[in-house]
Design an enzyme around this catalytic site. Structure first.
Site, short mmCIF file in Angstrom:
data_model
loop_
_atom_site.label_atom_id
_atom_site.label_comp_id
_atom_site.label_asym_id
_atom_site.label_seq_id
_atom_site.Cartn_x
_atom_site.Cartn_y
_atom_site.Cartn_z
N TYR A 145 0.84 -1.20 0.00
CA TYR A 145 0.00 0.00 0.00
C TYR A 145 0.88 1.26 0.00
O TYR A 145 1.71 1.43 0.91
CB TYR A 145 -0.89 -0.06 1.24
N ILE A 232 -6.39 -5.24 8.31
CA ILE A 232 -7.50 -4.34 8.01
C ILE A 232 -8.54 -4.94 7.06
O ILE A 232 -9.68 -4.50 7.02
CB ILE A 232 -6.96 -3.00 7.47
N LYS A 268 -12.33 -0.79 5.99
CA LYS A 268 -12.49 -1.70 4.86
C LYS A 268 -13.55 -2.76 5.15
O LYS A 268 -14.42 -3.02 4.32
CB LYS A 268 -11.16 -2.38 4.54
#
Lengths: 475, 480
Positions: A145, A232, A268
């Protein structure tokens, strides 16, 4: 000349990357089914929009979750005043319970180890501040990410060293890659303080298997470095194999728990990025204590703590939500990947996340990142989709793109797919997948509607058809 | 041995100060009118609890402010998804408007300069990260809010240099004091990047007059250093003189606006510390830009942005709230300070804030901070009130205590006052304020006058100045 800080004048915020060009294209001309049907469709934002009707229904049935309803207003004052950095007990209990249920009840989380932060963004920065000094380093498997570059480094001064993962073995994290990264850090005189893994992976959408996880836990124990598990996307695992959390592994192998920390958020799994519910869960008491003090810089709004506590304390809601969310993601993922494969576009086989890791290597003019950027610009400007190029995730090989599929309604998905098929079709006049040839008209088969889809026998949605069209990217 | 960071293992979090002993005493035995009537009363927390009925009424009349009501639920999805660090336009507009109204509309705030942060705590840290490098320094007038030591220094590595303000000047910030602090920083090889003022002041409860503000603006321009104005108590100015904001002064004197930044929050003015609504307002475009990117670490929950936007966009509500809040604070402050003066306890004359700066210098055994700590322990353990000793605010002179008055109900206030009276009475048999001597019996008169109820108080009978101690203040020796 007014002097501000080096942090302020530098580039640590990470926004100068070409990655943001796609965003700008989208922002200047965003798709809207009625107002701007030719606008750019956003497929670069990993949001989960599939369960809001389900959630809204619960919200309407539970006015006590709000501080502003007749049922909830008597809690307004005490909540508005509540700024204790321990967080509301009911909030911590609800989040701990949720995290346990997401892992199938296989582990229990202790509410007293739950620490709040300003979203996962704040959580990552906070963990870096707790574990590493300026100039020290974390290892991070690629692709990763892009936000980590900012979150872990900008204000902390911590360095990141990539653990290079390769497509040849489906981007698995190997012992060899870990050792190589560790060595590289040593050569650069960087003291490695920890390893950060994201599981399920962003951008891959894959989960780490048990053996890989055990290998990782072994590695960090040997080196006596911290392991930070960003989980997450834990509840977005929509298909077998089942998700295995670090919290489970450490029950199965020898491990110094003082090295283990989990970053979590509701952004998320629940689709609530706006609510800024970031969580740090550490097995290390000193880290919990320190992080808790630091959480003052980014506590969760007590109004939101109250809402989340009420929602996630409702066992029936949670159980049903987790099931519903997986179903929606599975359906969407399946349809999307199948449709892509119908035009010869493959992706990494995945069972989680809100995106796929699309394989466009065959469309590159040459195996370079420049060619990847060129292809990307074509996708943005001609196909009018904002997808994310692999280079922005530090992927070691050009040609991969992350494409989000859960942040739009079904109609917009259709439009996106139509644009892709039209684009591929235009480049594919000469080459046609043998299977589709059997139908009368090529065009006809490609516009199969979603409802037809659900009833047919499906090819594997993940591997490109053998006779993939060879498409040259136009520059 | 598992290794963490130096930041984590050090003391920068500031919680090892003896200041926290009072908190611990309170937490082990907190006052409750029924369950624990002998518990410690919390007077160390600067909260504003006086206007919740007013606010609740508005909430009940505006279901659209919630994402969870029939009227609001259609915004649930778009709000839950909204994570743009620019913040909701309607939120920024509402805050800008509120800030203007609190300043009597003498200035206008630009919504595009409003940047969010994790409460004022996050705002201060963010400003330090934007303006100073590790090892550089900010000047801060004493006495100041103890949280600054952590917020501005802990993770940033920035240093704080005190600007010493003295009781002889009513703790006003003088040019001399600023120059002295600047000089001291230079001697210590610290590069000064800015000056942080809190106006209205915590812990003093006073506001800065126009002349002082102008002189401060002049000083920072001369030195080319930043000025950070923490105006978190702006709406708590309950009486004349009127509050003057930095935002007004820079319209009146020459000033490089790139040096000017305001920190704000709804924690004190509205009583919403739990909602974490921190604001950085900068006149410097580069700082706005940088702070906005940093705000990702502490954005305001979109659910809360929606609530606040709806509330503060209601002009009638805002107008009435500001007035109501001032009235409540004025009343409470007047009664509290007057009651204290009745037993010879004075405080710094103030017209803002949620606390008073109580003067107990005469009660010190000797003019030392040790004596102040001793007195403090007596107040906590015997009088059973948690107040905050001046040393925790880096006050240069012992004997001052910050006492919060807006964080409790009327009844609890009465209990607190009665404990104070009893304590002073017990220590005061021989010395009696001359005015009260005229009555037949000392105890009777003291207890009669002191037990005058709040309602009596409000009647037009002449009230003595609530601010200065009576000439014949009882000389009480603190018992150790």
């Amino acid at each position: 000349m007014v002097a501000i800080s080096k942090i302020a004048t530098g580039n640590g915020h990470g926004e100068d990357s070409s990655y943001f060009d796609g965003w700008k294209a989208y922002e200047t001309n965003p798709f809207h089914p009625i107002d701007r049907p030719d606008g750019v469709i956003q497929m670069g934002l990993a949001e989960n929009q599939l369960c809001f009707n389900f959630i809204k229904k619960w919200v309407m049935e539970h006015p006590e979750a709000s501080l502003c309803s007749a049922e909830g207003v008597n809690k307004f004052k005490e909540t508005a005043l509540f700024q204790d950095y321990h967080g509301m007990p009911e909030f911590r209990e609800a989040v701990a319970k949720f995290m346990g249920k997401v892992r199938g009840g296989r582990v229990k989380f202790d509410p007293d180890r739950i620490v709040m932060s300003g979203g996962a963004t704040g959580a990552h920065e906070m963990v870096a501040f707790c574990l590493a000094d300026p100039g020290e380093a974390f290892l991070v498997p690629t692709p990763y990410y892009p936000g980590f570059d900012r979150d872990l480094r900008w204000r902390t001064g911590v360095e990141l060293v990539p653990v290079v993962c390769e497509s040849s073995n489906n981007f698995k994290i190997t012992r060899a890659a870990l050792e190589a990264a560790y060595e590289k850090a040593k050569e650069a005189n960087l003291r490695v303080k920890g390893l950060l893994i994201t599981n399920p992976s962003n951008p891959l959408g894959t989960i780490l298997d048990r053996d890989t996880l055990k290998g990782i836990v072994k590695f960090i124990n040997e080196k006596n470095i911290h392991l930070i598990g960003d989980e997450i996307y834990a509840a977005t695992v929509f298909m077998e194999p089942e998700f295995v959390s670090i919290s489970e592994i450490i029950e199965e192998v020898e491990c110094n728990r003082d090295l283990i920390h989990i970053v979590y958020s509701l952004s998320k799994d629940m689709g609530f990025p706006g609510f800024r519910v970031g969580i740090i869960y550490s097995y290390n008491d000193a880290v919990v204590s320190c992080a808790r003090k630091m959480s003052s810089f980014g506590l969760v709004s007590s109004q939101t703590q109250h809402l989340i506590a009420t929602m996630l304390s409702d066992d029936d809601f949670v159980d049903s939500f987790i099931v519903e969310s997986k179903e929606q993601l599975l359906e969407r993922h399946k349809y999307f990947t199948l449709s892509l494969s119908q035009v010869g576009i493959g992706s990494l086989k995945s069972n989680a996340g809100l995106f796929i890791w699309m394989d466009l290597r065959k469309l590159l003019k040459e195996k370079t990142f420049d060619a990847e950027m060129a292809l990307w610009r074509v996708i943005i400007n001609e196909v009018k989709l904002n997808v994310s190029p692999g280079s922005s995730f530090h992927c070691d090989e050009p040609g991969w793109f992350r494409v989000c599929f859960a942040n739009m309604d079904a109609n917009t998905m259709e439009v996106a797919l139509l644009r892709i098929t039209t684009f591929m079709h235009k480049h594919n006049e000469a080459m046609v997948p043998r299977k589709l040839c059997r139908r009368a008209s090529l065009k006809l088969s490609l516009s199969r509607r979603r409802d037809d889809f659900m009833s047919q026998n499906m090819m594997s949605p993940h591997s490109p058809i053998p006779q993939s069209p060879l498409v040259r990217a136009r520059t």
